[in-house]
Design a protein around this motif. Structure first.
Motif: not given
Length: 487
Positions: A73-101
């Motif tokens: 990355w060159r700018f901090r917002w580029e790193y933050s953008y990729v980080e936010a997209t990864i968190i979106c993926l983790l939230c979807l996975i957590a929602a699935f396992w939370q429902r199963i749990h």
């Protein structure tokens, strides 16, 4: 990323001005040829040293300014953008396992209650016991999230992500290798786990304050003066309304009179229905008609009203994870199109929390008529507490991102240390002021005119009070037969 500073002519890493070189070389008519050659050699050596210094000052330009290697990355917002997209993926996975749990736990709970030797205990009426159950359950969900992330990395999911991302977004710097996404995903997952633990740590302080309030209310209603002498009533919770057994008795009398008065024709019909239901439930035990005040334990009613509100602060469901997904998706769009940094997002979240605190403080100190039918009496206290949960969770994640991130300690050590100290100080302030305010707000909204949805709770409280008295009698008459569960 660091930005290369502008180089000024007076810095040592700059080649000298040719006019200065010309002035430094003596004229031939002023000295002999040998001295002229020596002077030229000295000037050339100085120029060579200046060139070396300029080269060394630009060695890290490609590594720290231009995207290169693992520093994609060159700018901090580029790193933050990729980080936010990864968190979106983790939230979807957590929602699935939370429902199963949740589904598995509900099924097992039904099996337990249907067992022939099932014994109902009072742990479910204590917020601290509920906190323990939800905390360990959430750790199981997060463990499943990490295991799913490992599985996705093994099957080449992030390599596929690399191939797709450049067809969608081509205007910013993005990771170019799947291993970069894998490493970043596990780092973000660890930050999310620490954020959840920090979130539960803060809500644990609310549970401790609620437990302290339960002890104070019970001692006040039962008139346990010895306990009150050893453990005085907290001035910032129930002590705001009653600090002695006599004051608590008057408070109970005022609660019953307020419910009865609100059920009269003076109150608007829409607001009167809830009060009528409460009075009908109380008269089932002769509380209002026969004066059987002991059948309604006000301290237990307050305890359960506070418990329900406190449990909403730490209850994480699949819907909560989906809400986090939508929120972080919004963060990603802010990073991508407006180049918004997390510091601005943190300020907005902090302002939302402050707004909720101000509303609670105003509600605690504001006196309302028992006939009041304004919007303030219709707003559910549980909804207000639930609105406090979401910004608190996001603030925990932002704080974790600043404190746990390795790159923060490498590039901004002093800033990371400062935020760590601020976080520790905030934990103490949260226990001293914020947690008691939440409990005091739930106590205040337990009294008329806040009678919406109270009828069912009043009935449950009186039923449980009868069971509690039978258990106390059994404890006295047959102590060997009384074997309550302790685990």
């Amino acid at each position: 990323p660091k930005v290369l500073p502008k180089v000024r002519p007076e810095e040592p890493g700059v080649i000298a001005d040719p006019r200065q070189v010309e002035k430094a070389i003596p004229r031939p008519d002023m000295m002999d040829l040998k001295k002229v050659e020596e002077a030229q050699v000295d000037v050339l050596k100085g120029l060579e040293e200046d060139l070396h210094r300029a080269e060394r000052s630009t060695d890290d330009f490609g590594a720290e300014v231009v995207p290169h290697g693992h520093k994609w990355w060159r700018f901090r917002w580029e790193y933050s953008y990729v980080e936010a997209t990864i968190i979106c993926l983790l939230c979807l996975i957590a929602a699935f396992w939370q429902r199963i749990h949740d589904a598995v736990r509900a099924h097992l709970s039904r099996q337990v209650t249907e067992a022939p030797i099932f014994y109902t205990d009072h742990f479910r009426h204590i917020a601290l016991a509920t906190w323990v159950r939800f905390f360990w359950g959430e750790l199981v969900v997060l463990l499943l999230v990490v295991m799913t992330l490992w599985f996705l990395a093994r099957v080449g999911f992030f390599d596929l992500w690399i191939r797709v991302q450049f067809f969608i977004i081509t205007s910013i710097n993005l990771p170019t290798e799947g291993v970069m996404y894998v490493d970043m995903s596990f780092n973000v997952a660890m930050q999310l786990i620490v954020a959840v633990m920090l979130f539960f740590l803060m809500t644990l302080q609310i549970c401790y304050r609620a437990l302290q309030n339960d002890r104070d209310c019970k001692a006040l209603e039962l008139g346990a003066r010895d306990d009150l002498a050893h453990h005085p009533v907290s001035d910032i919770m129930i002590g705001k309304f009653a600090s002695s057994p006599e004051e608590f008795a008057a408070l109970k009398k005022g609660w019953l009179e307020g419910a009865s008065t609100r059920s009269t024709d003076i109150t608007p019909r829409a607001a009167r229905e809830d009060a009528l239901q409460v009075c009908a439930v109380l008269d089932e035990r002769g509380v209002l008609s026969d004066g059987n005040l002991n059948a309604f334990p006000l301290w237990f009613f307050i305890s359960q009203r506070v418990r329900r509100g406190v449990e909403l602060t730490f209850t994480i469901t699949a819907c909560m994870w989906l809400f986090c997904f939508v929120t972080f998706l919004g963060f990603a769009l802010l990073h991508l199109y407006l180049h918004v940094a997390y510091i601005r997002i943190s300020i907005v979240l902090a302002l939302i929390c402050v707004a909720v605190f101000v509303y609670m403080a105003v509600s605690i100190n504001n006196m309302r008529s028992v006939h009041d039918a304004s919007l303030a009496t219709w707003i559910s206290p549980m909804l207000v507490v639930a609105c406090f949960q979401c910004p608190l969770f996001f603030l925990c994640f932002v704080a974790t991102r600043l404190v746990v991130s390795i790159w923060m300690w490498v590039y901004f050590f002093r800033l990371a240390l400062f935020f760590s100290i601020v976080l520790i100080a905030f934990l103490f302030l949260f226990y001293l002021y914020v947690a008691p305010m939440i409990v005091a707000y739930l106590i205040k909204t337990s009294f008329p005119p806040h009678t919406h949805g109270s009828a069912t709770l009043v009935r449950d409280v009186m039923d449980e009070h009868e069971i509690w008295k039978m258990r106390e009698d059994l404890r006295t008459t047959a102590p060997r037969c009384y074997t309550p569960h302790t685990s």
